[in-house]
Design an enzyme around this catalytic site. Structure first.
Site: not given
Length: 262
Positions: A114, A148, A49
């Site tokens: 995200k 994540c 990331e």
């Protein structure tokens, strides 16, 4: 329950000690590793990331302007039949996103912003959340992307599975105090969805935060078939996507869902 694999696909997760705000150094290191992996006929490469910048909050808007240039470099590095996935800062007008890009055979074929921002670290203060999941039908298989914190939300992984995902790619910057959560959640996403998980975490420190590394490749039975330690390292593993259908047939949990109840 790993069986002998036929028609295998070589995959990799690159674990980096990201140099905060140093795009040139991060890009140079990453391109060098991608070049090495390409010579070994690796067909799917997952990066961490925010691998190009780290969370350099105060400079992230400026640094995000380098992302289109970096994408061009990754396209050049992605030879025919090679897929590269990793997240970088994306600027869209006045807004910033944490976006994972999917490059396949020198072409950008997908972008995932995200969805779940990590509020304890104030990601929601600096970034805008995405609103759409991403499933890419790539030259190496059907790949869903999580970033994540997203792995804590099984609903998103399940939606990607129901849409056809055979692999979940997970770029991450996961901190050390929650290492056991990281390993457990990745294995759980693989087991409950009966697919491969390829997760590339960062290592090293940023300020007082130490990142745990332990990038992993997990098979649909929940077995960890490759894993790093806590230093810069690249793991590779051969996977056989036919095992996805095999395990789903042997243990028909997806078929036996009671959608009328939940």
């Amino acid at each position: 329950m790993q069986t002998a694999c036929k028609n295998t696909l070589k995959t990799a997760a690159i674990q980096l000690d990201i140099r905060l705000g140093d795009v040139d150094a991060n890009l140079s290191d990453t391109l060098s590793e991608i070049k090495r992996l390409s010579k070994e006929d690796v067909k799917l490469i997952v990066l961490p990331e925010m691998w190009s910048t780290g969370y350099a909050w105060r400079k992230l808007g400026m640094l995000s302007e380098r992302t289109p240039e970096i994408l061009q470099e990754l396209k050049k590095a992605s030879k025919k039949g090679t897929v590269i996935i990793g997240s970088m800062p994306e600027k869209d007008g006045e807004e910033l996103y944490n976006s994972a890009y999917v490059i396949d055979s020198e072409s950008l074929i997908g972008k995932y912003r995200k969805v779940h921002l990590f509020t304890p670290m104030k990601e929601d203060y600096f970034l805008k959340p995405g609103n759409e999941p991403l499933l890419c039908n790539t030259s190496v298989g059907k790949i869903g992307v999580l970033i994540c914190y997203d792995v804590r939300f099984p609903e998103l992984a399940r939606r990607l599975t129901l849409e056809g995902a055979e692999i979940l790619a997970v770029p991450a910057e996961w901190p050390h105090p929650r290492l056991d959560h990281w390993r457990t959640l990745l294995k759980a996403r693989a087991i409950e969805n009966q697919l491969f998980v390829i997760a590339a975490n960062r290592c090293g420190k940023q300020g007082m935060v130490r990142f745990c590394g332990n990038s992993m490749i997990v098979n649909p039975w929940g077995e960890v078939i490759a894993e790093t330690g806590e230093r810069e390292e690249t793991i590779t593993a051969e996977i056989d996507l036919s095992l996805v259908a095999k395990y789903r047939k042997d243990m028909p949990a997806l078929k036996d869902r009671r959608e009328e109840i939940y």
